[in-house]
Scaffold this motif. Structure first.
Motif, PDB file in Angstrom:
ATOM      1  N   GLU A   1       0.878  -1.173   0.000  1.00 37.88           N
ATOM      2  CA  GLU A   1       0.000   0.000   0.000  1.00 37.88           C
ATOM      3  C   GLU A   1       0.910   1.216   0.000  1.00 37.88           C
ATOM      4  N   LEU A   2       0.701   2.066  -0.971  1.00 43.53           N
ATOM      5  CA  LEU A   2       1.619   3.174  -1.186  1.00 43.53           C
ATOM      6  C   LEU A   2       0.878   4.281  -1.913  1.00 43.53           C
ATOM      7  N   ALA A   3       0.965   5.489  -1.400  1.00 42.53           N
ATOM      8  CA  ALA A   3       0.345   6.622  -2.076  1.00 42.53           C
ATOM      9  C   ALA A   3       1.191   6.997  -3.284  1.00 42.53           C
ATOM     10  N   HIS A   4       0.558   7.038  -4.440  1.00 41.41           N
ATOM     11  CA  HIS A   4       1.241   7.470  -5.658  1.00 41.41           C
ATOM     12  C   HIS A   4       0.209   8.149  -6.542  1.00 41.41           C
ATOM     13  N   TYR A   5       0.690   8.922  -7.491  1.00 41.86           N
ATOM     14  CA  TYR A   5      -0.225   9.759  -8.252  1.00 41.86           C
ATOM     15  C   TYR A   5      -0.333   9.413  -9.719  1.00 41.86           C
ATOM     16  N   ASP A   6       0.577   8.631 -10.224  1.00 38.80           N
ATOM     17  CA  ASP A   6       0.583   8.391 -11.657  1.00 38.80           C
ATOM     18  C   ASP A   6       0.960   6.942 -11.940  1.00 38.80           C
ATOM     19  N   ASN A   7      -0.043   6.108 -12.191  1.00 34.83           N
ATOM     20  CA  ASN A   7       0.210   4.689 -12.441  1.00 34.83           C
ATOM     21  C   ASN A   7       1.205   4.470 -13.567  1.00 34.83           C
ATOM     22  N   ALA A   8       1.096   5.236 -14.628  1.00 37.50           N
ATOM     23  CA  ALA A   8       1.937   5.022 -15.807  1.00 37.50           C
ATOM     24  C   ALA A   8       3.413   5.274 -15.510  1.00 37.50           C
ATOM     25  N   SER A   9       3.721   6.294 -14.722  1.00 38.44           N
ATOM     26  CA  SER A   9       5.130   6.619 -14.489  1.00 38.44           C
ATOM     27  C   SER A   9       5.762   5.778 -13.382  1.00 38.44           C
ATOM     28  N   ILE A  10       4.972   5.198 -12.513  1.00 35.66           N
ATOM     29  CA  ILE A  10       5.552   4.433 -11.404  1.00 35.66           C
ATOM     30  C   ILE A  10       5.862   2.989 -11.811  1.00 35.66           C
ATOM     31  N   VAL A  11       5.115   2.443 -12.765  1.00 33.71           N
ATOM     32  CA  VAL A  11       5.367   1.075 -13.217  1.00 33.71           C
ATOM     33  C   VAL A  11       6.737   1.013 -13.898  1.00 33.71           C
ATOM     34  N   ASN A  12       7.460  -0.037 -13.620  1.00 32.54           N
ATOM     35  CA  ASN A  12       8.813  -0.312 -14.113  1.00 32.54           C
ATOM     36  C   ASN A  12       9.896   0.460 -13.372  1.00 32.54           C
TER      37      ASN A  12
ATOM     38  N   GLN B   1      16.266  -5.749   3.804  1.00 31.23           N
ATOM     39  CA  GLN B   1      16.205  -4.758   2.729  1.00 31.23           C
ATOM     40  C   GLN B   1      16.132  -5.521   1.417  1.00 31.23           C
ATOM     41  N   LEU B   2      15.163  -5.173   0.593  1.00 36.86           N
ATOM     42  CA  LEU B   2      14.960  -5.850  -0.690  1.00 36.86           C
ATOM     43  C   LEU B   2      14.908  -4.837  -1.819  1.00 36.86           C
ATOM     44  N   ASN B   3      15.390  -5.245  -2.964  1.00 31.80           N
ATOM     45  CA  ASN B   3      15.307  -4.444  -4.175  1.00 31.80           C
ATOM     46  C   ASN B   3      14.382  -5.145  -5.148  1.00 31.80           C
ATOM     47  N   GLY B   4      13.652  -4.362  -5.891  1.00 29.44           N
ATOM     48  CA  GLY B   4      12.745  -4.946  -6.867  1.00 29.44           C
ATOM     49  C   GLY B   4      12.330  -3.935  -7.909  1.00 29.44           C
ATOM     50  N   THR B   5      11.301  -4.322  -8.643  1.00 24.06           N
ATOM     51  CA  THR B   5      10.734  -3.473  -9.687  1.00 24.06           C
ATOM     52  C   THR B   5       9.230  -3.428  -9.502  1.00 24.06           C
ATOM     53  N   ILE B   6       8.660  -2.253  -9.645  1.00 27.35           N
ATOM     54  CA  ILE B   6       7.205  -2.124  -9.586  1.00 27.35           C
ATOM     55  C   ILE B   6       6.651  -2.657 -10.898  1.00 27.35           C
ATOM     56  N   VAL B   7       5.843  -3.702 -10.807  1.00 29.74           N
ATOM     57  CA  VAL B   7       5.311  -4.335 -12.010  1.00 29.74           C
ATOM     58  C   VAL B   7       3.833  -4.049 -12.232  1.00 29.74           C
ATOM     59  N   ARG B   8       3.202  -3.476 -11.205  1.00 27.11           N
ATOM     60  CA  ARG B   8       1.776  -3.168 -11.335  1.00 27.11           C
ATOM     61  C   ARG B   8       1.419  -2.060 -10.364  1.00 27.11           C
ATOM     62  N   ALA B   9       0.564  -1.160 -10.795  1.00 30.39           N
ATOM     63  CA  ALA B   9       0.107  -0.077  -9.931  1.00 30.39           C
ATOM     64  C   ALA B   9      -1.406  -0.006  -9.983  1.00 30.39           C
ATOM     65  N   VAL B  10      -2.015   0.053  -8.811  1.00 35.52           N
ATOM     66  CA  VAL B  10      -3.458   0.238  -8.685  1.00 35.52           C
ATOM     67  C   VAL B  10      -3.672   1.415  -7.742  1.00 35.52           C
ATOM     68  N   LEU B  11      -4.900   1.803  -7.584  1.00 33.23           N
ATOM     69  CA  LEU B  11      -5.211   3.005  -6.830  1.00 33.23           C
ATOM     70  C   LEU B  11      -4.598   3.016  -5.428  1.00 33.23           C
ATOM     71  N   ASN B  12      -4.602   1.882  -4.736  1.00 37.93           N
ATOM     72  CA  ASN B  12      -4.151   1.876  -3.340  1.00 37.93           C
ATOM     73  C   ASN B  12      -2.745   1.333  -3.134  1.00 37.93           C
ATOM     74  N   GLY B  13      -2.009   1.052  -4.209  1.00 31.56           N
ATOM     75  CA  GLY B  13      -0.667   0.560  -3.992  1.00 31.56           C
ATOM     76  C   GLY B  13      -0.011   0.005  -5.236  1.00 31.56           C
ATOM     77  N   VAL B  14       1.075  -0.751  -4.999  1.00 32.18           N
ATOM     78  CA  VAL B  14       1.865  -1.273  -6.106  1.00 32.18           C
ATOM     79  C   VAL B  14       2.218  -2.738  -5.874  1.00 32.18           C
ATOM     80  N   GLY B  15       2.354  -3.463  -6.966  1.00 34.98           N
ATOM     81  CA  GLY B  15       2.871  -4.819  -6.939  1.00 34.98           C
ATOM     82  C   GLY B  15       4.351  -4.757  -7.242  1.00 34.98           C
ATOM     83  N   VAL B  16       5.156  -5.367  -6.396  1.00 33.90           N
ATOM     84  CA  VAL B  16       6.612  -5.340  -6.532  1.00 33.90           C
ATOM     85  C   VAL B  16       7.113  -6.747  -6.807  1.00 33.90           C
TER      86      VAL B  16
END
Length: 132
Positions: A59-70, A89-104
């Motif tokens: 769950e993460l506040a973000h404003y632009d699904n298109a720019s946060i993915v990848n 501590q983990l590193n990853g890539t945001i692979v999906r963004a929805v209104l209430n958060g991101v899939g990493v």
């Protein structure tokens, strides 16, 4: 991630997922606060809601699904599972963004780090199921 579509497997009567909703590893409910740093140097706080060996939903506040993915993401979280403390501590890539958060999706090299936490979650889950 929360609006998954599936067909039922005729043999097991359980959901079968495909495409973006298919998972490579079992997912576990997990509620822990995490520090997040995005590739664009933006730092914030998120909340991990579920986790697996390969990724997490945060769950993460973000404003632009298109720019946060990848975007690459670094996450730090700590806690205690059944009196076993951990900090990771983990590193990853945001692979999906929805209104209430991101899939990493976690980096392959970092998946070993999460393995012990997943084992603790599985043990705690098994203990709870034995009590029922």
């Amino acid at each position: 991630i929360y609006n998954m579509k599936s067909d039922l497997d005729p043999e097991t009567d359980k959901p079968q997922f495909s495409g973006l909703d298919q998972r490579a590893a079992s997912r576990y409910e997990f509620a822990v606060q995490c520090s997040v740093r995005l590739e664009d140097s933006h730092s914030t706080v998120g909340y991990i809601r579920n986790i697996s060996l390969t990724g997490a939903f945060v769950e993460l506040a973000h404003y632009d699904n298109a720019s946060i993915v990848n975007q690459r993401i670094r996450m730090f979280f700590a806690g205690d599972i059944d009196e076993n403390p951990f900090a990771i501590q983990l590193n990853g890539t945001i692979v999906r963004a929805v209104l209430n958060g991101v899939g990493v999706q976690f980096r392959l090299a970092d998946r070993e780090k999460i393995d012990e936490v997943i084992k603790l979650i599985e043990q705690e889950k098994a203990k709870k199921e034995q009590k029922v």
